[in-house]
Each structure stands twice: as C-alpha cells, then as structure tokens.
Design a protein around this motif. Structure first.
Motif, PDB file in Angstrom:
ATOM      1  N   PRO A  17      19.279  47.051 -21.555  1.00  0.00           N
ATOM      2  CA  PRO A  17      19.078  46.604 -20.173  1.00  0.00           C
ATOM      3  C   PRO A  17      20.383  46.039 -19.619  1.00  0.00           C
ATOM      4  O   PRO A  17      21.136  45.381 -20.338  1.00  0.00           O
ATOM      5  CB  PRO A  17      18.031  45.488 -20.299  1.00  0.00           C
ATOM      6  CG  PRO A  17      17.460  45.619 -21.670  1.00  0.00           C
ATOM      7  CD  PRO A  17      18.533  46.217 -22.518  1.00  0.00           C
ATOM      8  N   GLN A  18      20.630  46.339 -18.337  1.00  0.00           N
ATOM      9  CA  GLN A  18      21.880  45.852 -17.743  1.00  0.00           C
ATOM     10  C   GLN A  18      21.633  45.410 -16.301  1.00  0.00           C
ATOM     11  O   GLN A  18      20.950  46.088 -15.539  1.00  0.00           O
ATOM     12  CB  GLN A  18      22.930  46.957 -17.771  1.00  0.00           C
ATOM     13  CG  GLN A  18      24.325  46.486 -17.384  1.00  0.00           C
ATOM     14  CD  GLN A  18      25.346  47.615 -17.449  1.00  0.00           C
ATOM     15  OE1 GLN A  18      25.463  48.399 -16.511  1.00  0.00           O
ATOM     16  NE2 GLN A  18      26.063  47.710 -18.558  1.00  0.00           N
ATOM     17  N   GLY A  19      22.215  44.262 -15.949  1.00  0.00           N
ATOM     18  CA  GLY A  19      22.179  43.797 -14.562  1.00  0.00           C
ATOM     19  C   GLY A  19      23.556  43.983 -13.963  1.00  0.00           C
ATOM     20  O   GLY A  19      24.047  45.108 -13.805  1.00  0.00           O
ATOM     21  N   GLY A  20      24.229  42.884 -13.683  1.00  0.00           N
ATOM     22  CA  GLY A  20      25.559  42.960 -13.070  1.00  0.00           C
ATOM     23  C   GLY A  20      26.681  43.179 -14.060  1.00  0.00           C
ATOM     24  O   GLY A  20      27.845  43.293 -13.675  1.00  0.00           O
TER      25      GLY A  20
ATOM     26  N   ALA B 163      17.444  36.756 -18.509  1.00  0.00           N
ATOM     27  CA  ALA B 163      17.618  37.235 -19.891  1.00  0.00           C
ATOM     28  C   ALA B 163      18.606  36.372 -20.671  1.00  0.00           C
ATOM     29  O   ALA B 163      18.488  36.236 -21.886  1.00  0.00           O
ATOM     30  CB  ALA B 163      18.076  38.696 -19.873  1.00  0.00           C
TER      31      ALA B 163
ATOM     32  N   TRP C 201      32.569  42.792 -19.209  1.00  0.00           N
ATOM     33  CA  TRP C 201      33.462  42.121 -18.259  1.00  0.00           C
ATOM     34  C   TRP C 201      34.761  41.676 -18.936  1.00  0.00           C
ATOM     35  O   TRP C 201      35.824  41.694 -18.318  1.00  0.00           O
ATOM     36  CB  TRP C 201      32.721  40.916 -17.653  1.00  0.00           C
ATOM     37  CG  TRP C 201      33.364  40.363 -16.425  1.00  0.00           C
ATOM     38  CD1 TRP C 201      33.144  40.775 -15.140  1.00  0.00           C
ATOM     39  CD2 TRP C 201      34.336  39.316 -16.350  1.00  0.00           C
ATOM     40  NE1 TRP C 201      33.919  40.032 -14.279  1.00  0.00           N
ATOM     41  CE2 TRP C 201      34.663  39.132 -14.988  1.00  0.00           C
ATOM     42  CE3 TRP C 201      34.963  38.512 -17.302  1.00  0.00           C
ATOM     43  CZ2 TRP C 201      35.572  38.173 -14.551  1.00  0.00           C
ATOM     44  CZ3 TRP C 201      35.878  37.565 -16.865  1.00  0.00           C
ATOM     45  CH2 TRP C 201      36.170  37.406 -15.508  1.00  0.00           C
TER      46      TRP C 201
ATOM     47  N   GLY D  94      25.137  27.367 -15.653  1.00  0.00           N
ATOM     48  CA  GLY D  94      25.946  27.181 -14.450  1.00  0.00           C
ATOM     49  C   GLY D  94      26.231  25.729 -14.131  1.00  0.00           C
ATOM     50  O   GLY D  94      26.057  24.832 -14.967  1.00  0.00           O
TER      51      GLY D  94
ATOM     52  N   GLY E 263      26.286  41.725 -24.839  1.00  0.00           N
ATOM     53  CA  GLY E 263      24.909  42.223 -24.943  1.00  0.00           C
ATOM     54  C   GLY E 263      24.524  43.240 -23.886  1.00  0.00           C
ATOM     55  O   GLY E 263      23.494  43.910 -23.999  1.00  0.00           O
TER      56      GLY E 263
ATOM     57  N   ALA F 116      20.704  31.626 -17.902  1.00  0.00           N
ATOM     58  CA  ALA F 116      21.988  31.135 -17.390  1.00  0.00           C
ATOM     59  C   ALA F 116      21.901  29.657 -16.996  1.00  0.00           C
ATOM     60  O   ALA F 116      20.856  29.176 -16.554  1.00  0.00           O
ATOM     61  CB  ALA F 116      22.396  31.983 -16.182  1.00  0.00           C
TER      62      ALA F 116
ATOM     63  N   LEU G  83      26.516  29.880 -10.211  1.00  0.00           N
ATOM     64  CA  LEU G  83      27.608  30.186 -11.140  1.00  0.00           C
ATOM     65  C   LEU G  83      28.635  31.094 -10.457  1.00  0.00           C
ATOM     66  O   LEU G  83      28.359  31.724  -9.439  1.00  0.00           O
ATOM     67  CB  LEU G  83      27.081  30.805 -12.445  1.00  0.00           C
ATOM     68  CG  LEU G  83      26.010  31.888 -12.398  1.00  0.00           C
ATOM     69  CD1 LEU G  83      26.596  33.231 -12.094  1.00  0.00           C
ATOM     70  CD2 LEU G  83      25.297  31.928 -13.743  1.00  0.00           C
TER      71      LEU G  83
ATOM     72  N   GLU H  25      25.223  28.577 -22.813  1.00  0.00           N
ATOM     73  CA  GLU H  25      24.639  29.285 -21.674  1.00  0.00           C
ATOM     74  C   GLU H  25      24.899  30.786 -21.663  1.00  0.00           C
ATOM     75  O   GLU H  25      24.259  31.503 -20.914  1.00  0.00           O
ATOM     76  CB  GLU H  25      25.110  28.659 -20.353  1.00  0.00           C
ATOM     77  CG  GLU H  25      26.628  28.618 -20.193  1.00  0.00           C
ATOM     78  CD  GLU H  25      27.073  28.025 -18.850  1.00  0.00           C
ATOM     79  OE1 GLU H  25      26.245  27.440 -18.144  1.00  0.00           O
ATOM     80  OE2 GLU H  25      28.262  28.166 -18.524  1.00  0.00           O
ATOM     81  N   HIS H  26      25.816  31.296 -22.449  1.00  0.00           N
ATOM     82  CA  HIS H  26      26.111  32.735 -22.379  1.00  0.00           C
ATOM     83  C   HIS H  26      25.193  33.551 -23.274  1.00  0.00           C
ATOM     84  O   HIS H  26      25.016  34.746 -23.063  1.00  0.00           O
ATOM     85  CB  HIS H  26      27.565  33.009 -22.757  1.00  0.00           C
ATOM     86  CG  HIS H  26      28.541  32.444 -21.763  1.00  0.00           C
ATOM     87  ND1 HIS H  26      29.872  32.281 -22.030  1.00  0.00           N
ATOM     88  CD2 HIS H  26      28.351  32.001 -20.494  1.00  0.00           C
ATOM     89  CE1 HIS H  26      30.473  31.754 -20.961  1.00  0.00           C
ATOM     90  NE2 HIS H  26      29.568  31.573 -20.033  1.00  0.00           N
TER      91      HIS H  26
ATOM     92  N   VAL I  19      12.984  42.753 -17.829  1.00  0.00           N
ATOM     93  CA  VAL I  19      12.453  41.966 -16.709  1.00  0.00           C
ATOM     94  C   VAL I  19      12.632  42.783 -15.428  1.00  0.00           C
ATOM     95  O   VAL I  19      13.728  43.298 -15.158  1.00  0.00           O
ATOM     96  CB  VAL I  19      13.203  40.622 -16.575  1.00  0.00           C
ATOM     97  CG1 VAL I  19      12.725  39.849 -15.344  1.00  0.00           C
ATOM     98  CG2 VAL I  19      13.035  39.791 -17.841  1.00  0.00           C
TER      99      VAL I  19
ATOM    100  N   HIS J 293      31.287  22.293 -18.071  1.00  0.00           N
ATOM    101  CA  HIS J 293      30.314  21.530 -17.297  1.00  0.00           C
ATOM    102  C   HIS J 293      30.087  20.191 -18.026  1.00  0.00           C
ATOM    103  O   HIS J 293      29.357  20.134 -19.020  1.00  0.00           O
ATOM    104  CB  HIS J 293      29.013  22.327 -17.192  1.00  0.00           C
ATOM    105  CG  HIS J 293      29.229  23.795 -16.853  1.00  0.00           C
ATOM    106  ND1 HIS J 293      29.756  24.214 -15.656  1.00  0.00           N
ATOM    107  CD2 HIS J 293      29.005  24.933 -17.573  1.00  0.00           C
ATOM    108  CE1 HIS J 293      29.830  25.543 -15.631  1.00  0.00           C
ATOM    109  NE2 HIS J 293      29.387  26.000 -16.795  1.00  0.00           N
TER     110      HIS J 293
END
Ligand SMILES: Cc1cc2nc3c(=O)[nH]c(=O)nc-3n(C[C@H](O)[C@H](O)[C@H](O)COP(=O)(O)OP(=O)(O)OC[C@H]3O[C@@H](n4cnc5c(N)ncnc54)[C@H](O)[C@@H]3O)c2cc1C
Length: 463
Positions: free
Chosen positions: A74-77, A155, A38, A160, A84, A158, A142, A420-421, A215, A382
């Motif tokens: 592994p990849q999500g969004g 993973a 990103w 937020g 990572g 997170a 988040l 958190e990252h 996961v 935060h």
C-alpha cells in the motif's frame, strides 16, 4: 518460463479490470517514482503500480493479488521514512504497489460533532484547506503535509508537531473503512465517539504500516480552530534548557501548539540549502521554536512567558504575522530536505522520556563519533514528546553500525526505536529488542489471523 511467470498476464488483466486499464502502470518510467522512497535509501521493483479510485476497486485489486500470490504494497504520498511504502529490494513473490492517491474526496464537515469523513488518499494539506473557515482544524500537522495522505498517516500513526497537545493520528480516529487481505471490507464510519462494541479496529490499524489492511476511508475528529498564532524562536544554551523552557511555556500558556528543537549545525545547513537570513547576529548552541494559538493575538502572552524564563534565554525573536511566522518555521521544517540534499542519510526517529532528552542528545553524538568518526550528525525534533530525529550522513546506506549504536542507546535510556515514523523495513531487527518477545508474539498472531497468506506488505514490521 516458470508457472508463476505465466500467471503475470492474468494478474495484470484482473488488475486492469479492477482499476481501469490506464490505472495499471507497468512501464518502468511510470513506476519509477513509486519504487524508490523519499530518502532514496530504499528501492525495489513492482510488476505494476495500480491506482484504484474506489473502495470496491481496492477490494478487487487485493483479491486478485491474493489469488495470484502477489504481495500488496500500500502506498500513499510515499513520504514515509522507513522504507515501508516501496517494494522490497529482494522479494520472494511479485509485488504490486497499490497507490491510494486517486481516492481524494472529503465529505461535508459535521459542524455539531466536529468530525469529517475522508478518503485515504486525501493529503493532509488538502484536508487543512477544506477545513479553512469551518471553525475547525485537524489535530496533526507535519512538514510533508502537501504529499502525505490520511491513509499513510493512519498506517504510520503519524505524530508531528502537535502530538503533545492533541495526540498522534490514533487519537484523531473515530472510524475506518479498510480492505482486508481476502478482499473483504470492514466499514464502521457512523461518527460515534462512544462505541464500545468490541475490538476497536481503528486503533489496531493505526501504526499497522499496511500489514493488516488497506485503509480506504476514515472518520476523523477535529479540534477547535483558534485563528491567531504567534511564533518565538529562542536561542538557548542546549537541549536541557530547551526542555525546561518548553515546559515553562506550556504551564503558562495552555494553547502552546508546537515546541521544536534544532541545533546550530542544522540551522547552518538549512540556510545553505534553503537560503534565508540568520535569525540572530550570533550563533547559539541550540534553538527552541515555540508556537502559540489564541482567539486574540497571543504574541504579547508568548513574549511574557519567554521573558519570565530569564537566564534560560540567550536571545529571542517573535513573529505574529503570517510571513514572519513562516520565515521562522522554515528554519525548522527545511531540516529534513536539507539533510537529504547532502546525501542519503541514516534516519533514526527515537524518543526517550522528556527529562532525558538533553542527556540523550549529548550521548548520541558521542556514541556516533565512536562508531563512525567521519560521520556528520544532525539532530532535531519535537521537545515535549522527547522525540529526536537523529540524521547521520557519511556511512553507506547498508552500514548498520550507526543504526545499532543509536537505537541501542535509545532503548538503554528507556526510550523507543521509533517515535513516529514506524518500523518499516529499516528497523525490523529492533522490534523484539524494543517491545519484548511477548508483545511481538501477540502482534504476529494478529497478523497471521488477518493475513494468513502474508500478502500485505511482507517484510515490514516483522522482517
Ligand atoms: C519533510 C518530511 C517531514 C516529515 N515529518 C513528519 C513528522 O513530523 N511526523 C511524522 O510522524 N512523520 C513525518 N514524516 C514522515 C511521513 O510524512 C509520515 O510517515 C506520513 O504519515 C506518511 O504518509 P504517506 O501518505 O506519505 O505514506 P507512505 O509513505 O506512502 O506510506 C507509509 C506507510 O504506510 C503504508 N500505507 C500508506 N497508505 C496506506 C493505506 N491507505 N492503507 C494501509 N497502509 C498504508 C505504507 O505501506 C507504508 O508502510 C515526514 C516526512 C517528510 C518527507
């Protein structure tokens, strides 16, 4: 052609059998969005991006990769901010991105238990939409909600905006289903809040960043949904005042849901890139955004708590309607993309004990100015988690001096190099300094036991 290269067609064939031929992307154009992160700081090449739609298919993909000696990414969004989720730029073996985004089903909500089971590729936004009208909400929120997936959030553990109230992702996890490095599946999704039968695998996988398992499904705890909300944006003299004010409001209003900090330079940047109007006639050093929820409209309560803070408040604006709240929230939430629009940032996500947040915010600007005088620093975060996002523009992506200065300062002040990252590839050199040799050795032993061939996200966490 080397022996390993001759195996590629066989590997691709097995991946196609596992996920279906159209779901194995080998074309450079189709792979591209999965190969750069990103922030655009991290990039690497995969031999394929595979998009399985079921747990059995994920298991077959992982087994095929293991037998071929290929790495599984592994990849999500792909909204992670520590590199990572994309292939490594330099890798000793072939890399296969396993994208979970096609695993998107949400099972019926259990209204008595207040739980739901979802597939790993469900986005946070889709889960929130599904919960609307159920009387329940999800306890983690988040800014990347429309792309970030539940699997990726587990993973990375997170955090937020609501972590001080409901805890991070780990605290929402009741059960998981996951594919281990040998292709076997661990599955415990019975919806048992109390289940003391040995090691708690969901906790182990929360924050494991794709290094222990993929996961595929999760049983999640829900929180009661309170339908009315109010937001205040309060101008303050600095971060110390923001911390004190947030603490005051929290003690008076137990339904405080968010307490976010940003500064004048960040606000100016957001208005430049995202448009919108200045919330106040004058510029102020820092701003606290506080959100409160309730069964009835909590605007008056919130106004009262802010008024009671007297001289801590330079100015304040409140909103109880949806449009007004969204207008104030975007001033905070658009920080990440506004910084990105200016260039490739060094993104450092640190936390210190809350009482030291103000001192850290002052010291970090000074430290960065000494190491990189031309750099531009944007801070936001935060407040009640002591969590500040330090974004530095200017130094080239491979320049480590700024990272070292900021992360070293966080450790010196009793904090953490990742709130958190996660560690990803961005902070591998800091794991031992932050956690100590004994902790890292224990983590390494777990990794070696569960993934003896080191195929799951190599390079992440341990380097
Ligand atoms: C605008 C913006 C705001 C953000 N705000 C926050 C915030 O407030 N708090 C916060 O904590 N983060 C925040 N993030 C970071 C990011 O959204 C989170 O880290 C999120 O949890 C990543 O989810 P993802 O699905 O995009 O995962 P990805 O980016 O795809 O992956 C992240 C990591 O998880 C691994 N992974 C992904 N899916 C799986 C799986 N199914 N099984 C095993 N491993 C997996 C990857 O290998 C990688 O190591 C923000 C990001 C952006 C762009």
């Amino acid at each position: 052609m080397s022996a390993a290269e001759t195996d590629l067609p066989a590997l691709l064939g097995r991946l196609r059998t596992a996920a279906g031929p159209p779901q194995v992307l080998t074309d450079a154009d189709l792979r591209a969005s999965h190969e750069t992160d990103w922030t655009r700081r991290w990039h690497g090449e995969a031999v394929a991006v595979v998009r399985p739609a079921a747990t059995e298919a994920v298991a077959a993909v992982v087994a095929a990769c293991r037998e071929a000696g290929a790495a599984v990414i592994p990849q999500g969004g792909n909204t992670g901010l520590v590199g990572g989720s994309v292939p490594r730029a330099v890798a000793a073996r072939r890399q296969v991105v396993v994208s979970l985004t096609r695993m998107g089903d949400v099972e019926p909500i259990d209204p008595v238990a207040g739980e739901v089971t979802v597939a790993a590729g469900v986005t946070l936004g889709a889960l929130q939409a599904q919960l609307r009208g159920s009387g329940y909400a999800f306890g983690v929120d988040l800014g990347a909600r429309d792309s970030a997936t539940i699997g990726g959030m587990i993973a990375t553990n997170a955090g937020g905006t609501q972590a001080f109230r409901h805890g991070p992702m780990r605290a929402q996890l009741i059960g998981v289903e996951a594919v281990l490095a040998d292709g076997s599946v661990v599955r415990r999704l019975p919806g048992l809040l109390k289940d003391n039968t040995g090691y708690h695998l969901p906790s182990l996988l929360a924050g494991s960043e794709g290094t222990l398992a993929v996961v595929t499904r999760a049983r999640l705890r829900l929180v009661p949904h309170l339908p009315r909300r109010a937001v205040a944006l309060v101008a303050v003299d600095g971060p110390d005042e923001a911390v004190e004010l947030a603490g005051n409001v929290r003690r008076q209003l137990p339904n405080l849901l968010a307490a976010e900090l940003f500064f004048e330079d960040g606000l100016t940047l957001v208005l430049h890139h995202a448009g919108g109007q200045r919330p106040f006639a004058d510029a102020h050093p820092a701003y606290l955004l506080a959100e409160v929820e309730g069964r009835e409209d909590p605007t008056a309560e919130l106004a009262g708590a802010i008024e009671a803070a007297g001289p801590l408040v330079r100015d304040a604006v409140l909103a109880g309607d949806d449009a007004g709240r969204a207008r104030l929230w975007r001033l905070r939430e658009r920080h990440t993309e506004s910084v990105n629009a200016e260039g490739i940032p060094h993104k450092l996500d640190v936390a210190v004990p809350v009482r030291r947040l103000g001192a850290f915010a002052r010291a970090v600007r000074q430290t960065i100015a000494e190491v990189a005088p031309a750099a531009r620093t944007f801070l936001y975060g935060h407040v009640l988690d002591g969590n500040l996002h330090v974004n530095v523009l200017g130094p080239p992506p491979d320049d480590d001096d700024v990272d070292a200065a900021v992360l070293g300062l966080a450790i010196e002040m009793g904090g953490t190099v990742s709130a958190e990252h996660g560690i990803g590839v961005a902070k591998v050199g800091w794991l031992k300094a932050n956690r100590g040799a004994a902790d890292v050795a224990a983590m390494r032993a777990i990794k070696d036991a569960l993934d003896p061939d080191g195929i799951l996200n190599p390079g992440v966490l341990f380097g």
